[in-house]
Design a protein around this motif. Structure first.
Motif, PDB file in Angstrom:
ATOM      1  N   THR A 190    -157.430 -29.205  54.186  1.00 25.41           N
ATOM      2  CA  THR A 190    -156.105 -28.197  55.106  1.00 25.41           C
ATOM      3  C   THR A 190    -155.090 -29.338  55.241  1.00 25.41           C
ATOM      4  O   THR A 190    -154.201 -28.443  56.406  1.00 25.41           O
ATOM      5  CB  THR A 190    -156.891 -28.184  57.038  1.00 25.41           C
ATOM      6  OG1 THR A 190    -157.189 -29.425  56.579  1.00 25.41           O
ATOM      7  CG2 THR A 190    -157.997 -27.109  56.823  1.00 25.41           C
ATOM      8  N   ARG A 219    -159.797 -25.534  60.924  1.00 27.06           N
ATOM      9  CA  ARG A 219    -160.566 -26.618  61.135  1.00 27.06           C
ATOM     10  C   ARG A 219    -160.333 -26.594  62.844  1.00 27.06           C
ATOM     11  O   ARG A 219    -161.668 -26.992  62.983  1.00 27.06           O
ATOM     12  CB  ARG A 219    -158.599 -27.578  61.679  1.00 27.06           C
ATOM     13  CG  ARG A 219    -158.248 -27.668  60.542  1.00 27.06           C
ATOM     14  CD  ARG A 219    -157.158 -29.226  60.511  1.00 27.06           C
ATOM     15  NE  ARG A 219    -157.091 -30.093  61.163  1.00 27.06           N
ATOM     16  CZ  ARG A 219    -157.684 -31.299  60.938  1.00 27.06           C
ATOM     17  NH1 ARG A 219    -158.052 -31.833  59.441  1.00 27.06           N
ATOM     18  NH2 ARG A 219    -158.239 -32.644  61.852  1.00 27.06           N
ATOM     19  N   SER A 222    -164.062 -25.350  62.302  1.00 31.74           N
ATOM     20  CA  SER A 222    -164.429 -26.878  62.012  1.00 31.74           C
ATOM     21  C   SER A 222    -165.274 -26.118  60.741  1.00 31.74           C
ATOM     22  O   SER A 222    -166.495 -26.469  59.927  1.00 31.74           O
ATOM     23  CB  SER A 222    -165.978 -26.791  62.279  1.00 31.74           C
ATOM     24  OG  SER A 222    -165.412 -27.644  63.654  1.00 31.74           O
ATOM     25  N   ASP A 224    -163.421 -26.096  57.731  1.00 33.15           N
ATOM     26  CA  ASP A 224    -163.274 -26.932  57.006  1.00 33.15           C
ATOM     27  C   ASP A 224    -164.405 -28.529  56.648  1.00 33.15           C
ATOM     28  O   ASP A 224    -164.056 -28.464  55.192  1.00 33.15           O
ATOM     29  CB  ASP A 224    -162.608 -27.783  57.342  1.00 33.15           C
ATOM     30  CG  ASP A 224    -162.072 -28.286  58.672  1.00 33.15           C
ATOM     31  OD1 ASP A 224    -162.558 -28.177  58.944  1.00 33.15           O
ATOM     32  OD2 ASP A 224    -161.003 -29.413  58.739  1.00 33.15           O
ATOM     33  N   GLY A 320    -161.384 -27.524  67.831  1.00 29.58           N
ATOM     34  CA  GLY A 320    -160.884 -27.924  66.738  1.00 29.58           C
ATOM     35  C   GLY A 320    -160.979 -28.818  67.053  1.00 29.58           C
ATOM     36  O   GLY A 320    -161.942 -30.184  68.133  1.00 29.58           O
TER      37      GLY A 320
END
Length: 321
Positions: A190, A219, A222, A224, A320
């Motif tokens: 990211t 992000r 979550s 990622d 985040g």
């Protein structure tokens, strides 16, 4: 057995505020049949009225251990577990059994008691041995099922990242895991750091202005982090445990925060007790270490299940990291 214990009581140190430690030590000494004999107090605020030696330095504690053959440690105040955690772990590592005594609650409320005080054993050394099979079975089962279920979502995220951000959608970074061993953590990329030094030493990119809308979405949600299910399946990580950090910060925090290094007694986790208490992103490292060590010291499979359920609920209201 009671007569044998009374004839050959086990030497013990009492740790806590001076007044409470002295009161508990006196109470235990009045009941020799319990088989424990306090030989010293570890307290930072003595008032001079204590009848047992007050040990205020590590050297004094070590000397008392050797001279008296101390085998039990009595922690007699709730604050002891956090404020004296490094000392308790060191005593446990030296072979002592650590007990937490409730100086104010009657023993009839507890299954275990010592001289009328409710007590329970604290596992302050390595991670509980019985955590092995059950925890790993939960990790393999849940991560395998989740990877099968979210596979199409992961492919979609990878495709969108490839179209919007270019090649290199998977981010690989060295993190420190159980017993200080490094492993390669996987995430969706990211943010593209300027160089390797920034990647290894920049604390947070949560407010990075160069981040695209889709990367911010990954992000905040979550998503990622979902690739770390593969780390769990491989055994690098667990579903629940202390979050792994980069070597640079592990070295820095281990020198600054007592108990930080002890987090590595257990396999790193995708989520943890600290995270479900809001300790993620730019939050207190000292608080995280305390929650992580409390999780390890009191580990149970049921606690893992509860943390996973709380994490799943939190994902419905993402904030985040």
């Amino acid at each position: 057995r009671a007569d044998a214990l009374a004839a050959r009581p086990r030497a013990a140190l009492v740790i806590g505020p001076a007044a409470t430690a002295q009161r508990v030590a006196a109470g235990v000494l009045r009941h020799p049949r319990c088989g424990v004999r306090p030989v010293g107090l570890v307290a930072a605020d003595p008032d001079g009225t204590e009848t047992l030696p007050v040990l205020s330095t590590g050297e004094e504690v070590e000397r008392a251990l050797i001279q008296n053959g101390v085998v039990d440690v009595l922690a007699v105040h709730p604050s002891v577990r956090s404020e004296r955690a490094p000392l308790l772990r060191a005593l446990a590592a030296s072979g002592c059994t650590v007990w937490e005594l409730d100086a104010d609650s009657p023993a009839y409320a507890s299954r275990d008691q010592l001289a009328g005080y409710a007590c329970r054993r604290l596992h302050m050394g390595a991670a509980p041995r019985h955590a092995g099979f059950g925890k790993r079975a939960l990790d393999v089962t849940v991560s395998g099922v989740l990877l099968a279920l979210v596979g199409p979502l992961l492919l979609l995220c990878a495709a969108v990242l490839r179209l919007t951000e270019g090649p290199g959608v998977v981010f690989r970074q060295e993190r420190i895991g159980k017993d200080g061993r490094p492993f390669t953590l996987l995430k969706f990329r990211t943010h593209r750091p300027v160089d390797e030094h920034e990647s290894a030493t920049r604390w947070s990119v949560a407010n990075e202005v160069r981040m695209s809308w889709f990367c911010r979405f990954l992000r905040r949600s979550s998503l990622d982090e979902l690739l770390q299910l593969w780390n769990v399946l491989l055994g690098d990580m667990s579903l629940v445990g202390p979050r792994p950090e980069r070597p640079y910060f592990v070295a820095k925090f281990s020198q600054t925060y007592p108990g930080y290094a002890a987090r590595h007694r257990m396999r790193a986790g995708l989520t943890g007790l600290a995270q479900v208490h809001g300790l993620r992103g730019d939050t207190s490292i000292e608080d995280r270490a305390r929650f992580d060590n409390a999780y390890i010291d009191n580990w149970s499979l049921w606690q893992d299940v509860c943390i996973l359920l709380r994490t799943a609920a939190a994902l419905l209201r993402p904030t985040g990291s």
